[in-house]
Design an enzyme around this catalytic site. Sequence first.
Site, PDB file in Angstrom:
ATOM      1  N   ASN A   1       9.133   4.146   2.935  1.00  0.00           N
ATOM      2  CA  ASN A   1       9.203   3.744   4.345  1.00  0.00           C
ATOM      3  C   ASN A   1      10.563   3.104   4.598  1.00  0.00           C
ATOM      4  O   ASN A   1      11.235   2.657   3.676  1.00  0.00           O
ATOM      5  CB  ASN A   1       8.142   2.680   4.641  1.00  0.00           C
ATOM      6  CG  ASN A   1       6.743   3.203   4.527  1.00  0.00           C
ATOM      7  OD1 ASN A   1       6.214   3.292   3.427  1.00  0.00           O
ATOM      8  ND2 ASN A   1       6.138   3.553   5.631  1.00  0.00           N
TER       9      ASN A   1
ATOM     10  N   CYS B   1       4.965   9.194  -0.410  1.00  0.00           N
ATOM     11  CA  CYS B   1       3.576   9.612  -0.219  1.00  0.00           C
ATOM     12  C   CYS B   1       3.248  10.593  -1.333  1.00  0.00           C
ATOM     13  O   CYS B   1       3.964  11.582  -1.522  1.00  0.00           O
ATOM     14  CB  CYS B   1       3.373  10.261   1.138  1.00  0.00           C
ATOM     15  SG  CYS B   1       1.691  10.898   1.342  1.00  0.00           S
TER      16      CYS B   1
ATOM     17  N   HIS C   1       5.817   4.577  12.475  1.00  0.00           N
ATOM     18  CA  HIS C   1       5.768   4.492  11.012  1.00  0.00           C
ATOM     19  C   HIS C   1       6.741   5.549  10.465  1.00  0.00           C
ATOM     20  O   HIS C   1       6.396   6.732  10.397  1.00  0.00           O
ATOM     21  CB  HIS C   1       4.321   4.762  10.594  1.00  0.00           C
ATOM     22  CG  HIS C   1       4.039   4.773   9.130  1.00  0.00           C
ATOM     23  ND1 HIS C   1       3.292   3.795   8.501  1.00  0.00           N
ATOM     24  CD2 HIS C   1       4.353   5.666   8.162  1.00  0.00           C
ATOM     25  CE1 HIS C   1       3.167   4.081   7.216  1.00  0.00           C
ATOM     26  NE2 HIS C   1       3.800   5.214   6.979  1.00  0.00           N
TER      27      HIS C   1
ATOM     28  N   ARG D   1       0.833  -1.213   0.000  1.00  0.00           N
ATOM     29  CA  ARG D   1       0.000   0.000   0.000  1.00  0.00           C
ATOM     30  C   ARG D   1       0.870   1.266   0.000  1.00  0.00           C
ATOM     31  O   ARG D   1       0.958   1.973  -1.007  1.00  0.00           O
ATOM     32  CB  ARG D   1      -0.948  -0.029   1.206  1.00  0.00           C
ATOM     33  CG  ARG D   1      -2.058   1.006   1.178  1.00  0.00           C
ATOM     34  CD  ARG D   1      -1.639   2.394   1.588  1.00  0.00           C
ATOM     35  NE  ARG D   1      -1.047   2.456   2.923  1.00  0.00           N
ATOM     36  CZ  ARG D   1      -0.489   3.552   3.424  1.00  0.00           C
ATOM     37  NH1 ARG D   1      -0.450   4.665   2.714  1.00  0.00           N
ATOM     38  NH2 ARG D   1       0.058   3.544   4.631  1.00  0.00           N
TER      39      ARG D   1
HETATM   40  P1  HMG Z   1     -12.771  14.616  -2.578  1.00  0.00           P
HETATM   41  O1  HMG Z   1     -12.449  14.927  -4.005  1.00  0.00           O
HETATM   42  O2  HMG Z   1     -12.898  15.734  -1.601  1.00  0.00           O
HETATM   43  O3  HMG Z   1     -14.022  13.644  -2.408  1.00  0.00           O
HETATM   44  O4  HMG Z   1     -11.637  13.621  -2.058  1.00  0.00           O
HETATM   45  P2  HMG Z   1     -15.436  13.601  -3.005  1.00  0.00           P
HETATM   46  O5  HMG Z   1     -16.282  12.939  -1.955  1.00  0.00           O
HETATM   47  O6  HMG Z   1     -15.842  14.954  -3.527  1.00  0.00           O
HETATM   48  O7  HMG Z   1     -15.290  12.596  -4.238  1.00  0.00           O
HETATM   49  C1  HMG Z   1     -14.619  12.909  -5.431  1.00  0.00           C
HETATM   50  C2  HMG Z   1     -14.717  11.731  -6.380  1.00  0.00           C
HETATM   51  O8  HMG Z   1     -14.039  10.600  -5.835  1.00  0.00           O
HETATM   52  C3  HMG Z   1     -16.151  11.271  -6.627  1.00  0.00           C
HETATM   53  O9  HMG Z   1     -16.167  10.699  -7.910  1.00  0.00           O
HETATM   54  C4  HMG Z   1     -16.319  10.168  -5.603  1.00  0.00           C
HETATM   55  O10 HMG Z   1     -17.296   9.240  -5.957  1.00  0.00           O
HETATM   56  C5  HMG Z   1     -14.957   9.518  -5.627  1.00  0.00           C
HETATM   57  P3  HMG Z   1     -16.888  11.488  -9.140  1.00  0.00           P
HETATM   58  O11 HMG Z   1     -18.273  11.753  -8.663  1.00  0.00           O
HETATM   59  O12 HMG Z   1     -16.071  12.750  -9.321  1.00  0.00           O
HETATM   60  O13 HMG Z   1     -16.763  10.523 -10.275  1.00  0.00           O
HETATM   61  N1  HMG Z   1     -14.627   8.888  -4.337  1.00  0.00           N
HETATM   62  C6  HMG Z   1     -14.227   7.624  -4.213  1.00  0.00           C
HETATM   63  N2  HMG Z   1     -14.045   6.648  -5.121  1.00  0.00           N
HETATM   64  C7  HMG Z   1     -13.651   5.452  -4.635  1.00  0.00           C
HETATM   65  N3  HMG Z   1     -13.409   5.207  -3.319  1.00  0.00           N
HETATM   66  C8  HMG Z   1     -13.580   6.164  -2.401  1.00  0.00           C
HETATM   67  C9  HMG Z   1     -14.022   7.436  -2.856  1.00  0.00           C
HETATM   68  N4  HMG Z   1     -14.274   8.569  -2.204  1.00  0.00           N
HETATM   69  C10 HMG Z   1     -14.657   9.451  -3.131  1.00  0.00           C
HETATM   70  N5  HMG Z   1     -13.346   5.916  -1.113  1.00  0.00           N
HETATM   71  C11 HMG Z   1     -10.974  11.807  -0.680  1.00  0.00           C
HETATM   72  C12 HMG Z   1     -11.654  13.147  -0.729  1.00  0.00           C
HETATM   73  C13 HMG Z   1     -10.718  11.489   0.786  1.00  0.00           C
HETATM   74  C14 HMG Z   1     -11.866  10.746  -1.295  1.00  0.00           C
HETATM   75  C15 HMG Z   1      -9.632  11.885  -1.468  1.00  0.00           C
HETATM   76  O14 HMG Z   1      -8.925  13.006  -1.024  1.00  0.00           O
HETATM   77  C16 HMG Z   1      -8.784  10.663  -1.320  1.00  0.00           C
HETATM   78  O15 HMG Z   1      -9.133   9.574  -1.756  1.00  0.00           O
HETATM   79  N6  HMG Z   1      -7.588  10.821  -0.689  1.00  0.00           N
HETATM   80  C17 HMG Z   1      -6.714   9.714  -0.444  1.00  0.00           C
HETATM   81  C18 HMG Z   1      -5.306  10.187  -0.485  1.00  0.00           C
HETATM   82  C19 HMG Z   1      -4.363   9.043  -0.157  1.00  0.00           C
HETATM   83  O16 HMG Z   1      -4.676   7.878  -0.357  1.00  0.00           O
HETATM   84  N7  HMG Z   1      -3.167   9.391   0.359  1.00  0.00           N
HETATM   85  C20 HMG Z   1      -2.181   8.430   0.687  1.00  0.00           C
HETATM   86  C21 HMG Z   1      -2.523   7.642   1.906  1.00  0.00           C
HETATM   87  S1  HMG Z   1      -2.136   8.489   3.433  1.00  0.00           S
HETATM   88  C22 HMG Z   1      -0.473   8.157   3.679  1.00  0.00           C
HETATM   89  O17 HMG Z   1       0.191   7.672   2.816  1.00  0.00           O
HETATM   90  C23 HMG Z   1       0.124   8.411   5.033  1.00  0.00           C
HETATM   91  C24 HMG Z   1       0.351   7.130   5.830  1.00  0.00           C
HETATM   92  O18 HMG Z   1       1.202   6.235   5.134  1.00  0.00           O
HETATM   93  C25 HMG Z   1       0.959   7.453   7.177  1.00  0.00           C
HETATM   94  C26 HMG Z   1       2.175   8.370   7.092  1.00  0.00           C
HETATM   95  O19 HMG Z   1       3.143   8.079   6.364  1.00  0.00           O
HETATM   96  O20 HMG Z   1       2.109   9.406   7.769  1.00  0.00           O
HETATM   97  C27 HMG Z   1      -0.986   6.407   6.095  1.00  0.00           C
HETATM   98 MG    MG Z   2       3.371   6.390   5.123  1.00  0.00          MG
END
Ligand code: HMG
Ligand code: MG
Length: 301
Positions: free
Chosen positions: A249, A240, A207, A15
Site C-alpha cells: 500500500n 496482495c 485504498h 493486515r
Molecule cells: P474455500 O477453500 O473455498 O473455502 O476458501 P471452504 O469453505 O471450502 O474452506 C476451506 C478450508 O478453510 C476448510 O478447512 C475451512 O474450515 C477453512 P478444512 O475443512 O479444509 O480443514 N476455512 C476457514 N478457516 C478459518 N477461518 C475462516 C475459514 N473459512 C474457511 N474464515 C475462503 C474460501 C474465502 C475461506 C478463502 O478463499 C479465503 O480465506 N480467502 C482469503 C483470501 C485473502 O485473505 N486475501 C487477501 C485479503 S483481500 C485484499 O488484500 C484486498 C484488499 O486489501 C483491498 C484491495 O487492495 O483491493 C482488502
Molecule cells: Mg489492499
Amino acid sequence: MAFPERVELVEVGPRDGLQNEALTLPAAVKVALIERLAEAGCPVVETGAFVSPKWVPQMADTAEVLAGLKRKAGVRYPVLVPNEKGLERALAAGVEEIAVFAAASESFSQRNINCSIAESLERFAPVAERAKAAGMRLRGYVSCVLGCPYEGAVPPAKVVEVSLALERLGCEEISLGDTIGVGTPQKAQDMLTAVAGELPMARLAVHFHDTYGQALANILACLELGVGTVDAAVAGLGGCPYARGASGNVASEDVVYMLDGLGIDCGIDLAKLAEAGRFICEALGRPSASKVALALAGRTP
Ligand code: HMG
Ligand code: MG
C-alpha cells in the site's frame, strides 16, 4: 473542488501489509506494532484477518494478536472476514468492527476468495446481518477498482454496481481498492466520481497500492474531490497474495507528510509513526518503502 478539512487515515499495515510479507512474524511483534500505531495517533488500525489459514498463513494468529492487544480508548481495530466462519472467530475474539471484501473483477474474485462476485455477495449477506445484530460496524472493500491482474481494465460502472451491493448489505463505509496499483490520477477521479454519484462521498474511502508509484498522486486527486478516508500501510508494507507483482500500500508516513503539508488534520504524529515503521522494518529485516521515513532517518532510497 475542495480538500476536506480532516482526513481519517485507516492504517492497514498489520493486515494488508503483513499478509503478504514472506516472513510471518510472531503475534507479540504484531501486537507491538499495532500498539505503536495506536500510540502514534492512528484512529483505525486494521489488525488482522479471520480468513482461511490455508489461504493466508500470515494471518493465522489474528485471534492471538487481538487477545494480546492493549486496546487504546477511541481507537478502532477492524479485521477482515470472508464468511460466517470468519465472523464466528471475530465474535469470539471480541471484535467490534469487521470488513468484508468483494471484487469488481470476476477473475480476481475467483482467485482471492474462490467464488464469483455474486456468490461472494450472497455469502456476505448472513455475515452482515449477524454482524449488525451484534452491533458491529461494517466496512466493505471493492478490489480491482482500476484494473485486474487477470482481466485488465475494469469499468467504473462495475465498481459502482459492487459498491452499491455492499451498501445494500449494510456496509457503512466502502473502501475502493486499487489492488494492483495500476491507477493514474484522472482514472482514479473518474472512478471515484462514478461511485460518488450513487453514494455519499463521506461513506467512501480510497485504498491505493503503489506498484507504479502513482498512489500519492492518486490520493491527492481523490482528496481534490473531497474524499475523507484514506487507507495506507506503515512503511509501505505488503502487497496482495492473489495479485502477483502488486506491491505494498501507499506508505502511511508519506500520506501523513503530504496531509501535513496541505494543512489537512489527521491527528497522527509523524515522528511516532515513522518509529513504528522502523520497528517493523527491523523485525522483517527489510528497508522501508516510505520515502518520508528514509528522509527522516537521514537516508536516501
Ligand atoms: P474455500 O477453500 O473455498 O473455502 O476458501 P471452504 O469453505 O471450502 O474452506 C476451506 C478450508 O478453510 C476448510 O478447512 C475451512 O474450515 C477453512 P478444512 O475443512 O479444509 O480443514 N476455512 C476457514 N478457516 C478459518 N477461518 C475462516 C475459514 N473459512 C474457511 N474464515 C475462503 C474460501 C474465502 C475461506 C478463502 O478463499 C479465503 O480465506 N480467502 C482469503 C483470501 C485473502 O485473505 N486475501 C487477501 C485479503 S483481500 C485484499 O488484500 C484486498 C484488499 O486489501 C483491498 C484491495 O487492495 O483491493 C482488502
Ligand atoms: Mg489492499
